[in-house]
Design a protein around this motif. Structure first.
Motif, PDB file in Angstrom:
ATOM      1  N   ARG A   1      10.510 -38.662  32.901  1.00  0.00           N
ATOM      2  CA  ARG A   1      11.820 -38.480  33.538  1.00  0.00           C
ATOM      3  C   ARG A   1      12.145 -37.002  33.731  1.00  0.00           C
ATOM      4  O   ARG A   1      12.757 -36.609  34.734  1.00  0.00           O
ATOM      5  N   PHE A   2      11.746 -36.188  32.742  1.00  0.00           N
ATOM      6  CA  PHE A   2      11.965 -34.742  32.863  1.00  0.00           C
ATOM      7  C   PHE A   2      11.214 -34.182  34.070  1.00  0.00           C
ATOM      8  O   PHE A   2      11.767 -33.400  34.858  1.00  0.00           O
ATOM      9  N   LEU A   3       9.942 -34.600  34.228  1.00  0.00           N
ATOM     10  CA  LEU A   3       9.152 -34.116  35.358  1.00  0.00           C
ATOM     11  C   LEU A   3       9.742 -34.576  36.685  1.00  0.00           C
ATOM     12  O   LEU A   3       9.805 -33.802  37.654  1.00  0.00           O
TER      13      LEU A   3
ATOM     14  N   VAL B   1       8.287 -44.122  24.275  1.00  0.00           N
ATOM     15  CA  VAL B   1       9.555 -43.469  24.598  1.00  0.00           C
ATOM     16  C   VAL B   1       9.337 -41.990  24.907  1.00  0.00           C
ATOM     17  O   VAL B   1       9.946 -41.439  25.836  1.00  0.00           O
ATOM     18  N   ALA B   2       8.439 -41.349  24.143  1.00  0.00           N
ATOM     19  CA  ALA B   2       8.158 -39.932  24.373  1.00  0.00           C
ATOM     20  C   ALA B   2       7.574 -39.715  25.772  1.00  0.00           C
ATOM     21  O   ALA B   2       7.971 -38.786  26.490  1.00  0.00           O
TER      22      ALA B   2
ATOM     23  N   VAL C   1       2.727 -37.717  38.463  1.00  0.00           N
ATOM     24  CA  VAL C   1       2.430 -37.784  37.027  1.00  0.00           C
ATOM     25  C   VAL C   1       3.681 -38.209  36.261  1.00  0.00           C
ATOM     26  O   VAL C   1       3.629 -39.050  35.353  1.00  0.00           O
ATOM     27  N   GLY C   2       4.828 -37.637  36.648  1.00  0.00           N
ATOM     28  CA  GLY C   2       6.091 -38.003  35.999  1.00  0.00           C
ATOM     29  C   GLY C   2       6.418 -39.473  36.168  1.00  0.00           C
ATOM     30  O   GLY C   2       6.852 -40.147  35.223  1.00  0.00           O
ATOM     31  N   LEU C   3       6.205 -40.002  37.383  1.00  0.00           N
ATOM     32  CA  LEU C   3       6.470 -41.421  37.639  1.00  0.00           C
ATOM     33  C   LEU C   3       5.563 -42.296  36.781  1.00  0.00           C
ATOM     34  O   LEU C   3       6.010 -43.304  36.205  1.00  0.00           O
ATOM     35  N   HIS C   4       4.296 -41.914  36.683  1.00  0.00           N
ATOM     36  CA  HIS C   4       3.339 -42.678  35.868  1.00  0.00           C
ATOM     37  C   HIS C   4       3.760 -42.680  34.400  1.00  0.00           C
ATOM     38  O   HIS C   4       3.749 -43.726  33.737  1.00  0.00           O
ATOM     39  N   LEU C   5       4.148 -41.512  33.881  1.00  0.00           N
ATOM     40  CA  LEU C   5       4.548 -41.425  32.474  1.00  0.00           C
ATOM     41  C   LEU C   5       5.838 -42.184  32.205  1.00  0.00           C
ATOM     42  O   LEU C   5       6.012 -42.774  31.126  1.00  0.00           O
TER      43      LEU C   5
END
Length: 316
Positions: free
Chosen positions: A216-218, A209-210, A199-203
């Motif tokens: 990146r945080f995930l 930017v948000a 999910v983090g990679l997808h976002l």
């Protein structure tokens, strides 16, 4: 004929009301039992991600699904009928079966601690050169299902204890409902945890930017979370295993360890005021984990050093 029809409808309404009351009883009892079993549920959710950590991302969900199916079989096909039969014909045996499960969890947790401290490893790990990935995956799934069987047995035992005074049908309904709901909750949460990096990679690839920041945080947080869960899972095995042993010894008439543990817990609760509930629980959990580590360490020594079971060839 009208009189017969009215009588039939009246009978149907009585049956319906009885069934509704029975379902309501099952729901209430299942809710109470599920609350009591919450601690073991948390342990189960913490232990399971370690079985897919480090494997191919494409295999994570299929492995979790295999473990989920194994868990449902554990609860509904093995433990539920077994618990009902024991509660009907040999209730005194339940505590000894639970204690065997406590020994197994303590052994699993202690073995992991010993390996982390530099002790000899037993069986393949992700650090090894894995020659047969399919066989390795199969072993991981089998290990997860075995651990789930012990944790599920504890959940079912807690549940059974809550509904011991109910009739057989209600007991069966509650055990089935609790087993089904807990399995869905635990393995749904595990699936979400292990796929969160995807999910983090997808976002992180979104235009926003948000979204990129969240992604990146995930991506940065998930490896740390999985390591933390692996640590928590090991502690959980020791905590639950040791707790089962303390409770079991108390039930068979050996009260010293239980009295000491609960006495220390209550003493901490009285001394620490508003934080007493949390610190008292932590005290008892720590004693349980220590008991699990000691018992598990003894079992590891006997199995691997004395009986040479699971003793790796490389050690010779």
């Amino acid at each position: 004929m009208p009189g017969g029809l009215v009588a039939l409808l009246d009978d149907i309404s009585i049956i319906a009301r009885t069934a509704a009351a029975s379902i309501d009883d099952i729901g209430v009892a299942a809710s109470k039992a599920g609350t009591k079993a919450a601690g073991v549920v948390i342990d189960d959710a913490a232990v399971t991600p370690s079985y897919v950590t480090g494997l191919s991302p494409a295999r994570e969900l299929p492995i979790i699904w295999q473990i989920t199916k194994g868990s449902l079989k554990n609860k509904l096909l093995i433990l539920l009928p077994g618990a009902l039969l024991l509660s009907e014909f040999l209730p005194s045996a339940i505590i000894f079966i639970l204690m065997l499960g406590g020994c197994y969890l303590s052994y699993e947790g202690a073995e992991k601690v010993i390996e982390k401290l530099g002790g000899e490893k037993h069986g393949e790990t992700l650090e090894d050169d894995i020659k047969d990935p399919a066989e390795f995956e199969k072993k991981r799934i089998s290990g997860a299902v075995r651990t789930d069987l012990i944790l599920s047995a504890e959940i079912m035992a807690i549940t059974l204890n809550e509904v011991a005074a109910e009739d057989l049908i209600t007991r069966a309904g509650v055990l089935a409902l609790v087993g089904l709901v807990i399995t869905i909750v635990v393995y749904g949460a595990v699936a979400l945890i292990v796929k969160m990096d995807d999910v983090g990679l997808h976002l992180s690839q979104k235009a926003s930017v948000a979204s990129q920041n969240v992604g990146r945080f995930l991506l940065a947080a998930m490896p740390k979370l999985l390591v933390a869960l692996s640590f928590i899972g090991t502690i959980a095995m020791l905590w639950v295993g040791g707790g089962i042993l303390i409770h079991g010894l108390h039930e068979i008439g050996l009260h010293n360890l239980s009295d000491f543990s609960h006495g220390l817990q209550h003493g901490v609760e009285e001394l620490t005021g508003g934080l007493g509930g949390i610190l008292g629980w932590l005290t008892y959990a720590s004693i349980s984990a220590l008991v699990g580590l000691i018992a598990g360490g003894v079992i590891v020594f006997v199995l691997h050093k004395v009986l040479k079971i699971g003793h790796s060839e490389e050690a010779h």
